[in-house]
Each structure stands twice: as structure tokens, then as C-alpha cells.
Design a protein around this motif. Structure first.
Motif, short mmCIF file in Angstrom:
data_model
loop_
_atom_site.label_atom_id
_atom_site.label_comp_id
_atom_site.label_asym_id
_atom_site.label_seq_id
_atom_site.Cartn_x
_atom_site.Cartn_y
_atom_site.Cartn_z
N LEU A 1 -15.58 -41.63 31.58
CA LEU A 1 -16.26 -40.87 30.53
C LEU A 1 -17.19 -39.83 31.15
CD1 LEU A 1 -17.00 -43.61 27.85
CD2 LEU A 1 -14.94 -42.27 28.25
N ASN A 2 -17.78 -40.17 32.29
CA ASN A 2 -18.62 -39.22 33.01
C ASN A 2 -17.81 -37.99 33.39
OD1 ASN A 2 -21.01 -38.41 34.13
ND2 ASN A 2 -21.23 -40.18 35.48
N THR A 3 -16.56 -38.22 33.84
CA THR A 3 -15.68 -37.12 34.21
C THR A 3 -15.35 -36.25 33.01
OG1 THR A 3 -14.73 -38.45 35.99
CG2 THR A 3 -13.47 -36.54 35.26
N LEU A 4 -15.06 -36.89 31.87
CA LEU A 4 -14.77 -36.14 30.65
C LEU A 4 -15.98 -35.32 30.22
CD1 LEU A 4 -12.84 -38.77 28.49
CD2 LEU A 4 -11.89 -36.74 29.59
N LEU A 5 -17.14 -35.94 30.30
CA LEU A 5 -18.37 -35.28 29.86
C LEU A 5 -18.70 -34.06 30.72
CD1 LEU A 5 -20.84 -35.34 27.96
CD2 LEU A 5 -21.96 -36.82 29.64
N ALA A 6 -18.35 -34.13 32.01
CA ALA A 6 -18.66 -33.03 32.93
C ALA A 6 -18.01 -31.73 32.47
CB ALA A 6 -18.20 -33.39 34.34
N ARG A 7 -16.89 -31.84 31.76
CA ARG A 7 -16.22 -30.62 31.27
C ARG A 7 -17.07 -29.88 30.25
NH1 ARG A 7 -10.46 -33.59 29.89
NH2 ARG A 7 -9.84 -34.12 32.01
N TYR A 8 -17.89 -30.64 29.53
CA TYR A 8 -18.72 -30.04 28.49
C TYR A 8 -20.02 -29.47 29.07
CZ TYR A 8 -15.71 -32.67 25.30
OH TYR A 8 -14.64 -33.18 24.61
N LYS A 9 -20.39 -29.99 30.25
CA LYS A 9 -21.69 -29.63 30.81
C LYS A 9 -21.62 -28.48 31.81
CE LYS A 9 -24.83 -31.66 29.82
NZ LYS A 9 -25.70 -31.47 28.65
N GLN A 10 -20.40 -28.01 32.10
CA GLN A 10 -20.27 -26.93 33.07
C GLN A 10 -21.03 -25.71 32.60
OE1 GLN A 10 -16.08 -26.35 33.66
NE2 GLN A 10 -15.81 -28.30 34.73
N GLY A 11 -21.81 -25.16 33.51
CA GLY A 11 -22.58 -23.96 33.19
C GLY A 11 -23.95 -24.25 32.64
N ASP A 12 -24.25 -25.52 32.32
CA ASP A 12 -25.58 -25.87 31.78
C ASP A 12 -26.58 -26.03 32.92
OD1 ASP A 12 -24.40 -25.82 29.39
OD2 ASP A 12 -24.47 -27.98 29.00
N GLU B 1 -28.12 -32.70 20.07
CA GLU B 1 -29.42 -33.35 20.17
C GLU B 1 -30.27 -32.68 21.26
OE1 GLU B 1 -30.44 -36.23 18.12
OE2 GLU B 1 -28.84 -35.10 17.12
N PRO B 2 -31.59 -32.67 21.13
CA PRO B 2 -32.43 -32.03 22.14
C PRO B 2 -32.42 -32.77 23.47
CG PRO B 2 -33.78 -33.17 20.50
CD PRO B 2 -32.38 -33.19 19.98
N ASN B 3 -32.10 -32.03 24.53
CA ASN B 3 -32.14 -32.56 25.90
C ASN B 3 -31.42 -33.90 26.06
OD1 ASN B 3 -33.89 -30.37 26.70
ND2 ASN B 3 -35.57 -31.47 25.69
N PRO B 4 -30.15 -33.97 25.73
CA PRO B 4 -29.45 -35.25 25.85
C PRO B 4 -29.22 -35.66 27.31
CG PRO B 4 -27.89 -33.51 25.34
CD PRO B 4 -29.26 -32.89 25.28
N VAL B 5 -29.42 -36.93 27.60
CA VAL B 5 -29.12 -37.51 28.91
C VAL B 5 -28.13 -38.63 28.67
CG1 VAL B 5 -30.03 -38.74 30.90
CG2 VAL B 5 -31.39 -36.93 29.85
N PHE B 6 -26.98 -38.56 29.32
CA PHE B 6 -25.92 -39.53 29.08
C PHE B 6 -25.85 -40.56 30.20
CE2 PHE B 6 -24.77 -35.82 26.67
CZ PHE B 6 -24.18 -36.30 25.52
N ILE B 7 -25.71 -41.83 29.84
CA ILE B 7 -25.51 -42.91 30.80
C ILE B 7 -24.22 -43.63 30.42
CG2 ILE B 7 -26.40 -45.06 31.75
CD1 ILE B 7 -29.21 -44.08 31.16
N GLU B 8 -23.28 -43.69 31.35
CA GLU B 8 -22.03 -44.39 31.08
C GLU B 8 -22.21 -45.88 31.35
OE1 GLU B 8 -17.25 -44.41 32.15
OE2 GLU B 8 -18.54 -42.81 32.92
N ILE B 9 -21.86 -46.70 30.37
CA ILE B 9 -21.94 -48.15 30.50
C ILE B 9 -20.51 -48.68 30.58
CG2 ILE B 9 -22.79 -50.28 29.48
CD1 ILE B 9 -25.00 -48.33 30.21
N GLY B 10 -20.09 -49.05 31.76
CA GLY B 10 -18.73 -49.54 31.91
C GLY B 10 -18.36 -49.69 33.37
N PRO B 11 -17.11 -50.03 33.65
CA PRO B 11 -16.70 -50.34 35.01
C PRO B 11 -16.33 -49.13 35.86
CG PRO B 11 -14.88 -50.71 33.53
CD PRO B 11 -16.06 -50.30 32.68
N GLY B 12 -16.31 -47.93 35.28
CA GLY B 12 -15.87 -46.76 36.04
C GLY B 12 -16.64 -45.52 35.68
N ARG B 13 -16.02 -44.36 35.95
CA ARG B 13 -16.68 -43.08 35.71
C ARG B 13 -15.81 -42.16 34.85
NH1 ARG B 13 -18.84 -40.44 41.10
NH2 ARG B 13 -19.80 -39.11 39.52
#
Length: 210
Positions: free
Chosen positions: A199-210, A185-197
Motif C-alpha cells: 500500500l505504501n508503494t501504491l500511495l507513493a504514486r499519489y505523493k509524487q511531486g509533493d 485532509e490537512p497534512n495527512p501522514v500515512f502509516i501502513e499496518i500490515g506485513p509488507g509495503r
């Protein structure tokens, strides 16, 4: 409740993805379930799972392709996170698999689960769960979200089919494929909805280098 709060601030999702049980949250926010029906379904699901023999789940720092040759027949890939996986199965079998992986210097972490969700161990309750869902009104999604089963956009036919939600109990969560689909999707911005981080940590693996 947290999603509704953020939406009340004017931050509304263009798309969503749930992680395992989180697909119920995405479906509820999308309008597939009412909140009241979602709670009923979650309670029924939990009671049915409680009838099954205990199982265990374990995080393994290997890709789906790399872990497959090391898994005995009764251990399954429950969640595909891309660089890592969650595997699950009977308690003793999983403990044995963990010991074998330790010998190969692969450090695995047991998850705080009492049953092997997203595996064929859920099959004995799938039909009863599907029958229960036939009593629930399932609506077409109002907000697009990613299916755990396909790793692609949920279709109205899937979201409103009791059989889909029964299959959700038994089959691998394709989180890796789902995140990759969202990143198209164009320019995706992710917000994690939950008690921790987590999914944010998992997502960071995909965003490295961006």
C-alpha cells in the motif's frame, strides 16, 4: 495486534482506510466489530467463499477506463488502484484475457487467490452471508474510515448494515477514490499496518511531486 501496539505508543489514527479484506481490520479498530465477532465473521466468510467455483485475480497496469474495453463480459474490475487495477473472474476466462493483453504488450501478474473476490461471482453466497451478519452486533464507527464501496467516509448506516458487508464481497474496491479523499485532509501522514509495503508503494504514486 500491530495497530493496537502502535496505538499503545501514542500513535492514534485520525482516519483509516482498508484495502479489500483490510476494511474488516479498519472496522474492528473503529469498534464496528469486536475482535471476537470479527474473527467469527471472517471464518464464516471464508467458509462460504470456499463453496463457490474457483476464480482468479490479476493485476493489470492500466487505469479502470483503459482496461474496460479489453475485458470480456465475465471478467470484472475487482479493485481500482488508479494507475492499475485488479481484475477477476473465472479461471479460464481470465487466462484468455491475460493472453490477449500480452499480445498488446501489457504485462499482467496473476494474484495468489483461489476465488474472484469483489465480483458478481460472490453473489450466490451474499444472502447467506448477510443472514449470518444479522446475528452479529454491529456498532457505529468510533474512528472515521473510508468505505471500499463508495470511496468516501463510511456512514453509521452503512457500517451497521449486514447488506453493506454482503455487497463488499461483490463490488469493486474503490481504493483510488478513497486515497484521494484522504488526501483532502490537512497534512495527512500515512502509516501502513500490515506485513509488507504494497500500500505504501501504491500511495507513493499519489505523493509524487509533493
Amino acid at each position: 495486534a500491530l495497530a493496537k501496539l502502535i496505538m499503545s505508543w501514542g500513535i492514534k489514527p485520525r482516519a483509516m482506510i482498508g484495502y479489500s479484506f483490510g476494511e474488516y481490520t479498519a472496522a474492528c479498530i473503529s469498534g464496528v466489530f469486536t475482535l471476537e465477532d470479527a474473527i467469527k465473521v471472517i471464518v464464516a466468510r471464508g467458509k462460504l467463499i470456499g463453496k463457490l467455483p474457483p476464480g482468479a485475480m490479476m493485476s493489470v497496469p492500466l487505469t479502470r477506463e483503459d482496461i474496460k474495453p479489453h475485458l470480456p463480459a465475465e471478467i470484472f474490475i475487482a479493485i481500482d488502484n488508479g494507475p492499475s487495477c485488479i481484475v477477476a473472474g473465472p479461471v479460464e476466462a481470465l487466462a484468455a484475457a491475460r493472453e490477449e493483453l500480452k499480445k498488446q504488450r501489457c504485462i499482467c501478474v496473476l494474484m495468489p487467490n483461489t476465488h474472484a473476490i469483489h465480483t458478481p461471482m460472490m453473489k450466490p453466497i451474499a444472502e447467506e452471508f448477510e443472514t449470518y451478519l444479522e446475528k452479529i452486533v454491529l456498532n457505529k464507527p468510533g474512528i472515521p474510515y473510508i468505505s471500499n464501496l463508495t470511496g468516501d467516509w463510511i456512514t453509521p448506516g452503512e457500517a451497521t448494515a449486514p447488506r453493506y458487508w454482503a455487497a463488499h464481497l461483490m463490488e469493486t474496491v474503490r481504493f483510488d477514490e478513497g486515497i484521494q479523499r484522504l488526501q483532502e485532509e490537512p497534512n495527512p501522514v500515512f502509516i501502513e499496518i500490515g506485513p509488507g509495503r504494497d500500500l505504501n508503494t501504491l500511495l507513493a504514486r499519489y505523493k509524487q511531486g509533493d
